[in-house]
Design a protein around this motif. Sequence first.
Motif, PDB file in Angstrom:
ATOM      1  N   ILE A  92       4.451   3.570  11.641  1.00 51.10           N
ATOM      2  CA  ILE A  92       5.222   2.490  12.252  1.00 51.10           C
ATOM      3  C   ILE A  92       6.491   3.095  12.836  1.00 51.10           C
ATOM      4  O   ILE A  92       7.231   3.778  12.130  1.00 51.10           O
ATOM      5  CB  ILE A  92       5.569   1.403  11.223  1.00 51.10           C
ATOM      6  CG1 ILE A  92       4.273   0.826  10.632  1.00 51.10           C
ATOM      7  CG2 ILE A  92       6.405   0.300  11.850  1.00 51.10           C
ATOM      8  CD1 ILE A  92       4.501  -0.164   9.508  1.00 51.10           C
TER       9      ILE A  92
ATOM     10  N   GLN B 196       7.217   3.994   7.105  1.00 54.81           N
ATOM     11  CA  GLN B 196       6.068   3.185   6.734  1.00 54.81           C
ATOM     12  C   GLN B 196       4.883   3.498   7.638  1.00 54.81           C
ATOM     13  O   GLN B 196       5.036   4.076   8.715  1.00 54.81           O
ATOM     14  CB  GLN B 196       6.408   1.688   6.831  1.00 54.81           C
ATOM     15  CG  GLN B 196       7.560   1.247   5.959  1.00 54.81           C
ATOM     16  CD  GLN B 196       7.931  -0.205   6.192  1.00 54.81           C
ATOM     17  OE1 GLN B 196       7.207  -0.959   6.858  1.00 54.81           O
ATOM     18  NE2 GLN B 196       9.068  -0.619   5.649  1.00 54.81           N
TER      19      GLN B 196
ATOM     20  N   TYR C 235       0.509   2.069   8.570  1.00 52.57           N
ATOM     21  CA  TYR C 235      -0.682   1.259   8.329  1.00 52.57           C
ATOM     22  C   TYR C 235      -1.843   2.202   8.068  1.00 52.57           C
ATOM     23  O   TYR C 235      -1.948   3.283   8.662  1.00 52.57           O
ATOM     24  CB  TYR C 235      -1.005   0.378   9.535  1.00 52.57           C
ATOM     25  CG  TYR C 235      -0.016  -0.727   9.794  1.00 52.57           C
ATOM     26  CD1 TYR C 235       0.050  -1.835   8.947  1.00 52.57           C
ATOM     27  CD2 TYR C 235       0.836  -0.674  10.897  1.00 52.57           C
ATOM     28  CE1 TYR C 235       0.967  -2.858   9.185  1.00 52.57           C
ATOM     29  CE2 TYR C 235       1.745  -1.692  11.140  1.00 52.57           C
ATOM     30  CZ  TYR C 235       1.802  -2.785  10.288  1.00 52.57           C
ATOM     31  OH  TYR C 235       2.701  -3.789  10.524  1.00 52.57           O
TER      32      TYR C 235
ATOM     33  N   LYS D 250      -3.840  -1.901   5.078  1.00 52.61           N
ATOM     34  CA  LYS D 250      -2.707  -1.850   4.159  1.00 52.61           C
ATOM     35  C   LYS D 250      -1.471  -1.318   4.875  1.00 52.61           C
ATOM     36  O   LYS D 250      -1.568  -0.381   5.660  1.00 52.61           O
ATOM     37  CB  LYS D 250      -3.023  -0.962   2.957  1.00 52.61           C
ATOM     38  CG  LYS D 250      -4.162  -1.478   2.092  1.00 52.61           C
ATOM     39  CD  LYS D 250      -4.416  -0.561   0.911  1.00 52.61           C
ATOM     40  CE  LYS D 250      -5.570  -1.067   0.064  1.00 52.61           C
ATOM     41  NZ  LYS D 250      -5.808  -0.189  -1.110  1.00 52.61           N
ATOM     42  N   GLN D 251      -0.343  -1.956   4.584  1.00 53.29           N
ATOM     43  CA  GLN D 251       0.943  -1.451   5.036  1.00 53.29           C
ATOM     44  C   GLN D 251       1.637  -0.829   3.832  1.00 53.29           C
ATOM     45  O   GLN D 251       1.829  -1.486   2.806  1.00 53.29           O
ATOM     46  CB  GLN D 251       1.805  -2.557   5.628  1.00 53.29           C
ATOM     47  CG  GLN D 251       3.163  -2.082   6.128  1.00 53.29           C
ATOM     48  CD  GLN D 251       4.009  -3.208   6.704  1.00 53.29           C
ATOM     49  OE1 GLN D 251       3.534  -4.324   6.865  1.00 53.29           O
ATOM     50  NE2 GLN D 251       5.263  -2.924   7.007  1.00 53.29           N
TER      51      GLN D 251
ATOM     52  N   ASN E 260       4.525   2.482   2.331  1.00 51.97           N
ATOM     53  CA  ASN E 260       5.569   3.439   2.669  1.00 51.97           C
ATOM     54  C   ASN E 260       5.233   4.776   2.019  1.00 51.97           C
ATOM     55  O   ASN E 260       4.279   4.891   1.256  1.00 51.97           O
ATOM     56  CB  ASN E 260       6.963   2.941   2.277  1.00 51.97           C
ATOM     57  CG  ASN E 260       7.124   2.740   0.777  1.00 51.97           C
ATOM     58  OD1 ASN E 260       6.388   3.312  -0.036  1.00 51.97           O
ATOM     59  ND2 ASN E 260       8.101   1.934   0.387  1.00 51.97           N
TER      60      ASN E 260
ATOM     61  N   ASP F 271       2.059  -4.646   2.126  1.00 52.36           N
ATOM     62  CA  ASP F 271       1.283  -5.794   2.598  1.00 52.36           C
ATOM     63  C   ASP F 271      -0.189  -5.421   2.652  1.00 52.36           C
ATOM     64  O   ASP F 271      -0.545  -4.254   2.827  1.00 52.36           O
ATOM     65  CB  ASP F 271       1.762  -6.216   3.995  1.00 52.36           C
ATOM     66  CG  ASP F 271       1.326  -7.624   4.363  1.00 52.36           C
ATOM     67  OD1 ASP F 271       0.747  -8.318   3.506  1.00 52.36           O
ATOM     68  OD2 ASP F 271       1.574  -8.030   5.514  1.00 52.36           O
TER      69      ASP F 271
ATOM     70  N   LEU G  56       0.834  -4.488  15.247  1.00 52.19           N
ATOM     71  CA  LEU G  56      -0.400  -3.872  14.799  1.00 52.19           C
ATOM     72  C   LEU G  56      -1.571  -4.469  15.570  1.00 52.19           C
ATOM     73  O   LEU G  56      -1.701  -5.683  15.688  1.00 52.19           O
ATOM     74  CB  LEU G  56      -0.592  -4.116  13.296  1.00 52.19           C
ATOM     75  CG  LEU G  56      -1.931  -3.687  12.687  1.00 52.19           C
ATOM     76  CD1 LEU G  56      -2.103  -2.183  12.779  1.00 52.19           C
ATOM     77  CD2 LEU G  56      -2.022  -4.165  11.243  1.00 52.19           C
TER      78      LEU G  56
END
Length: 219
Positions: free
Chosen positions: A41, A46, A48, A57-58, A60, A67, A88
Amino acid sequence: MIADIPITIESIIPAQDRTFNPEIIGTVSTGYNETCRVKCIPNKNQFYVMGDKPIIKQMNTDEKLLDKIPTMSGTDLYDLAVTKEGYLVYIDKLSKYINIIMKRGEIGCLISLQEWTPLALCSSSIEGLLVAMKSSNSGQSKVVRYVDSTATQDIQNNSEGKALYSNPFCIEENKNFDIIVSDYDVGKVVIVDKNGKFRFSYMMETSSQRGMQDLHHVL
């Protein structure tokens, strides 16, 4: 005229540039049995990630799950990307839609394809999305640039009218704005410039090299 002749990685990248000792600075467990794609991202610590479940899934880099986003159809994905604006987007395998997830979590169809199956996509630094796809009927393959939901560029053949792609697997744009596609069936990486003009191709040495990195060189 540039002939479409596969060449080896040794002939295009000097030995000193191919030799390096990578250092592992950390690992993150994604929770998938098989992790397929990871997209960072922009300007955040972070990313995905997608795997062998119909869930994005998101996370870090501290391994915290931020998420979980189920696909709209409940089936697996082909690929995902993050736009320059931070949205996304992903390819839904069942519907063949390219869906976009808005900042409020709403999922909508950005691009709908009927006779073509999207297989891979990436965000372009120049403009829009680059989508590699294969015809559901003729078996032909191509790369299409989309700005919003409108196709603005179509890349399918070289200057001699020969097909550039057989079965696209991964697509990336490097820092030179070249468009790089790995072809699963023939084990080849094909590079064209930002205008879709063929530059060169080379054979992948092993099946594990069916990806590439977003740098000046490819893997």
